[in-house]
Design an enzyme around this catalytic site. Structure first.
Site, PDB file in Angstrom:
ATOM      1  CG  ASP A 198      -1.840   1.146   1.323  1.00  0.00           C
ATOM      2  OD1 ASP A 198      -2.381   1.561   0.275  1.00  0.00           O
ATOM      3  OD2 ASP A 198      -2.023   1.679   2.432  1.00  0.00           O
ATOM      4  NE  ARG A 199       0.497   7.530  -2.128  1.00  0.00           N
ATOM      5  CZ  ARG A 199      -0.147   8.519  -2.738  1.00  0.00           C
ATOM      6  NH1 ARG A 199      -0.023   8.687  -4.035  1.00  0.00           N
ATOM      7  NH2 ARG A 199      -0.933   9.327  -2.059  1.00  0.00           N
ATOM      8  CG  ASP A 200      -1.410   7.699   0.953  1.00  0.00           C
ATOM      9  OD1 ASP A 200      -0.319   8.019   0.456  1.00  0.00           O
ATOM     10  OD2 ASP A 200      -2.504   8.086   0.486  1.00  0.00           O
TER      11      ASP A 200
ATOM     12  CB  THR B  79      -2.308   3.461  -3.717  1.00  0.00           C
ATOM     13  OG1 THR B  79      -2.814   4.532  -2.938  1.00  0.00           O
ATOM     14  CG2 THR B  79      -1.906   3.960  -5.090  1.00  0.00           C
TER      15      THR B  79
ATOM     16  CE  LYS C  92      -5.175  -0.758  -1.561  1.00  0.00           C
ATOM     17  NZ  LYS C  92      -3.909  -0.436  -0.903  1.00  0.00           N
TER      18      LYS C  92
END
Length: 183
Positions: free
Chosen positions: A16-18, A60, A110
């Site tokens: 995931d990014r954040d 993301t 997601k």
């Protein structure tokens, strides 16, 4: 649970990014490169992870684009700059898949497995049984399970999330702690 000793260069890492690579903005979106702030630990972790995994894929959700709060061009600029900074420290991201859909049940959003299937379409050698999803939310863990991956929860933004948990194989405080566990 899976055994870390079985991980070799045939495995794929999904991130995931954040909340994993960069700080997640509380009740807001990272809308520009100026608002994007790496975790120091992720910049240390990504070079280590790059030596272990065959592919490193970012997945993301980006509702901010779908809501018109930011443009897709701004998102792509964030991603270009993020990859450039990661490469400067010896890490890599092989591809980024993102979903701008507003519908929480959209196939590519997601926790549905759409972005994982997009990754497999682009990189046919991906084997989900030899893949790990690392994220900071239970929806990331559900995404991993829905794609038949192993899962690792990072307690960066939601440390209150209970563990053990049937959605999570492992839990670490941050990405570097996970990377060091693989040595």
């Amino acid at each position: 649970m899976f055994d870390f000793t079985s991980i070799d260069s045939s495995w794929t890492l999904f991130l995931d990014r954040d909340g994993v690579i960069n700080f997640e903005r509380n009740n807001d979106y990272v809308k520009s490169w100026d608002e994007f702030k790496f975790y120091d630990s992720s910049l240390e972790a990504l070079p280590l992870l790059s030596t272990i995994f065959n592919k490193i894929i970012v997945t993301t959700n980006q509702k901010g684009v779908g809501r018109g709060i930011m443009t897709e061009a701004a998102l792509q600029l964030i991603h270009q700059n993020m990859i450039s900074e990661i490469e400067k420290v010896g890490g890599r991201i092989d591809e980024i898949f993102y979903c701008t859909d507003l519908d929480n049940n959209a196939f590519n959003r997601k926790p549905q497995p759409g972005m994982a299937l997009q990754a497999k379409e682009k990189f046919p050698t991906i084997d989900f049984s030899k893949s790990i999803m690392v994220g900071n939310r239970t929806s990331d863990m559900e995404f991993g399970r829905n794609a038949k991956m192993h899962t690792v929860f990072l307690a960066t933004t939601h440390p209150e999330t209970a563990f053990p948990n049937n959605l999570m194989d492992y839990r670490f405080n941050h990405l570097l702690e996970f990377a060091e566990a693989l040595k």
